[in-house]
Design an enzyme around this catalytic site. Structure first.
Site, PDB file in Angstrom:
ATOM      1  N   GLU A 161      34.369  34.249  31.892  1.00  0.00           N
ATOM      2  CA  GLU A 161      34.471  33.746  30.522  1.00  0.00           C
ATOM      3  C   GLU A 161      33.105  33.333  29.970  1.00  0.00           C
ATOM      4  OE1 GLU A 161      37.101  30.432  29.747  1.00  0.00           O
ATOM      5  OE2 GLU A 161      36.691  30.582  27.601  1.00  0.00           O
TER       6      GLU A 161
ATOM      7  N   ASP B  55      38.060  32.867  35.369  1.00  0.00           N
ATOM      8  CA  ASP B  55      38.069  31.731  34.443  1.00  0.00           C
ATOM      9  C   ASP B  55      37.731  30.512  35.302  1.00  0.00           C
ATOM     10  OD1 ASP B  55      38.391  29.882  32.483  1.00  0.00           O
ATOM     11  OD2 ASP B  55      40.255  30.734  31.697  1.00  0.00           O
TER      12      ASP B  55
ATOM     13  N   ILE C 195      37.136  27.335  34.664  1.00  0.00           N
ATOM     14  CA  ILE C 195      38.045  26.217  34.373  1.00  0.00           C
ATOM     15  C   ILE C 195      38.991  26.696  33.280  1.00  0.00           C
ATOM     16  CG2 ILE C 195      38.330  23.848  33.567  1.00  0.00           C
ATOM     17  CD1 ILE C 195      35.566  23.178  34.536  1.00  0.00           C
ATOM     18  N   ASP C 196      40.250  26.860  33.602  1.00  0.00           N
ATOM     19  CA  ASP C 196      41.235  27.163  32.557  1.00  0.00           C
ATOM     20  C   ASP C 196      41.917  25.844  32.225  1.00  0.00           C
ATOM     21  OD1 ASP C 196      42.717  29.019  30.847  1.00  0.00           O
ATOM     22  OD2 ASP C 196      44.409  28.307  32.022  1.00  0.00           O
TER      23      ASP C 196
ATOM     24  N   THR D 212      39.919  23.796  29.762  1.00  0.00           N
ATOM     25  CA  THR D 212      38.667  23.052  29.545  1.00  0.00           C
ATOM     26  C   THR D 212      38.867  21.834  28.658  1.00  0.00           C
ATOM     27  OG1 THR D 212      37.312  24.995  29.899  1.00  0.00           O
ATOM     28  CG2 THR D 212      36.329  23.244  28.587  1.00  0.00           C
TER      29      THR D 212
ATOM     30  N   ASP E 112      42.178  34.699  31.295  1.00  0.00           N
ATOM     31  CA  ASP E 112      43.272  33.702  31.246  1.00  0.00           C
ATOM     32  C   ASP E 112      44.499  34.194  32.020  1.00  0.00           C
ATOM     33  OD1 ASP E 112      42.019  31.913  29.310  1.00  0.00           O
ATOM     34  OD2 ASP E 112      42.459  33.418  27.787  1.00  0.00           O
TER      35      ASP E 112
HETATM   36  C1  IPD Z   1      42.539  28.078  27.131  1.00  0.00           C
HETATM   37  C2  IPD Z   1      43.802  27.593  27.816  1.00  0.00           C
HETATM   38  C3  IPD Z   1      44.859  27.203  26.804  1.00  0.00           C
HETATM   39  C4  IPD Z   1      45.145  28.331  25.850  1.00  0.00           C
HETATM   40  C5  IPD Z   1      43.879  28.808  25.187  1.00  0.00           C
HETATM   41  C6  IPD Z   1      42.848  29.234  26.252  1.00  0.00           C
HETATM   42  P1  IPD Z   1      40.195  27.640  28.365  1.00  0.00           P
HETATM   43  O1  IPD Z   1      41.558  28.483  28.068  1.00  0.00           O
HETATM   44  O2  IPD Z   1      44.326  28.586  28.657  1.00  0.00           O
HETATM   45  O3  IPD Z   1      46.064  26.859  27.418  1.00  0.00           O
HETATM   46  O4  IPD Z   1      46.061  27.875  24.884  1.00  0.00           O
HETATM   47  O5  IPD Z   1      44.184  29.903  24.351  1.00  0.00           O
HETATM   48  O6  IPD Z   1      41.669  29.672  25.622  1.00  0.00           O
HETATM   49  O7  IPD Z   1      39.369  27.710  27.123  1.00  0.00           O
HETATM   50  O8  IPD Z   1      40.590  26.261  28.693  1.00  0.00           O
HETATM   51  O9  IPD Z   1      39.601  28.390  29.504  1.00  0.00           O
HETATM   52 CA    CA Z   2      41.099  30.120  29.825  1.00  0.00          CA
HETATM   53 CA    CA Z   3      37.787  28.559  30.685  1.00  0.00          CA
END
Ligand code: IPD
Ligand code: CA
Ligand code: CA
Length: 261
Positions: free
Chosen positions: A68, A84, A86-87, A89, A212
Site C-alpha cells: 500500500e 497491507d 496495517i489494515d 490505520t 485490503d
Molecule cells: C481501510 C480499512 C477500512 C476500509 C477502507 C480501507 P487502511 O484500509 O480496510 O476498513 O473501510 O476502505 O482503506 O487504510 O486502514 O489500510
Molecule cells: Ca487497508
Molecule cells: Ca493500510
C-alpha cells in the site's frame, strides 16, 4: 496441484514479526499524517511495510511485491505478494485496538496464500489453496446462519464521499432493518477474517484495493464461504466491490444490495 505450504509458513512468520514490530513502535512514537482528507498514514505503516518487504524479498527474491505505502516492484515471474502493513490505520492512529497485518501471495492474479494477523489479540487467520483455512492451527469455517433476520453483518464506507458512499448508506439503512445488526470495524481484512471464522455472517464494501482483500477473500473461500462482487460477478482483487458471505445468505444479500443502487 502446486502446494504453497512453504509460502504459507513464511507469510505466517513474517506477519507475526510485523505485528510485534507494530506494537513495539506504537509504544514509542506514532506520527500521523494525511494522504487525503480522511485517509491517514503513520510512520509505523511505512516502517512495517519496509520490514515485510525485506523479509519477503530475502525468502522469495524472484517474486513481485505490491504494498500500500510503497507501490509495486516487479518480479521475474507470475507471482506477486500483496501487503497491507496495517489494515485499520485510522483505528491504529486513534489507539483503537482493531487493526491487522495482511499478506497475500497471488499467482497470475489469483490468491494462493493469505495471512491476516491481529497483533492486539494475537490471532492469526490464514489459508492456502487446497490446504483450507485455519486460525492459529485450527480449521476455520463460515457460519451456518441461513436467515437474514438472525444475521450479524459488517461493512465499511469509502474514504471519499462519492456515489459508492451514498449507495452504502442506503444499503446500511435497508440491511440494518432486516438483520440482527451491522458492525463497522474499520479494517476490511479483519472483516473478512471474521466472516471466515463464522463470527460475522457477511461483509460488503465498495472501493477497496488489492492489498485490503487479497488475503481475506481466499481465507473466506477456503473456510467454505462465497465471495463475489455486489452484482454477483466473480470476485478479483481489482473488482470495484466485494460481498463475502457464508454462502447461505448470499443470494438474499445480493438482491437487497442490488435493489439499493
Ligand atoms: C481501510 C480499512 C477500512 C476500509 C477502507 C480501507 P487502511 O484500509 O480496510 O476498513 O473501510 O476502505 O482503506 O487504510 O486502514 O489500510
Ligand atoms: Ca487497508
Ligand atoms: Ca493500510
Amino acid at each position: 496441484m502446486t502446494s504453497y505450504y512453504r509460502e504459507l509458513l513464511a507469510a505466517e512468520a513474517i506477519a507475526r514479526r510485523a505485528g510485534k514490530h507494530i506494537l513495539r513502535e506504537r509504544d514509542l512514537q506514532v506520527r500521523v499524517s494525511l494522504k487525503g482528507p480522511r485517509d491517514l498514514v503513520t510512520n509505523v505503516d511505512r516502517s512495517t511495510e519496509v520490514l515485510i518487504k525485506e523479509l519477503l524479498s530475502d525468502a522469495f527474491p524472484d517474486d513481485g511485491i505490491l504494498g500500500e505505502e510503497y507501490g509495486n516492484e516487479d518480479g521475474h515471474g507470475q507471482r506477486r505478494w500483496l501487503i497491507d502493513p496495517i489494515d485499520g490505520t485510522q483505528n491504529f492512529a486513534h489507539d483503537v485496538p482493531l487493526f491487522c497485518v495482511s499478506i497475500a501471495l497471488q499467482v497470475q492474479g489469483t490468491s494462493v496464500v493469505g495471512v491476516i494477523y491481529d497483533p492486539c489479540r494475537d490471532e492469526l487467520f490464514s489459508a492456502a489453496t487446497g490446504i483450507g483455512a485455519r486460525q492459529d492451527g485450527k480449521p476455520l469455517s463460515t457460519s451456518s446462519c441461513a436467515d437474514l433476520s438472525e444475521s450479524l453483518l459488517v461493512t465499511g464506507f469509502p474514504t471519499r464521499q462519492d456515489q459508492a458512499f451514498e449507495i452504502t448508506l442506503r444499503q446500511f439503512d435497508r440491511l440494518t432493518r432486516r438483520g440482527r445488526g451491522i458492525r463497522r470495524l474499520g479494517s476490511a481484512a479483519l472483516d473478512l477474517a471474521y466472516v471466515a471464522a463464522g463470527r460475522l455472517d457477511a461483509f460488503w464494501e465498495y472501493g477497496l484495493n488489492p492489498w485490503d482483500t487479497g488475503a481475506g477473500y481466499l481465507i473466506v473461500t477456503e473456510a467454505g464461504g462465497v465471495v463475489t462482487d455486489v452484482t454477483g460477478s466473480p470476485f478479483s482483487v481489482d473488482s470495484p466491490s466485494i460481498l463475502a458471505s457464508n454462502g447461505l445468505l448470499h443470494s438474499d444479500l445480493l438482491d437487497l444490495l442490488r435493489s439499493s443502487h
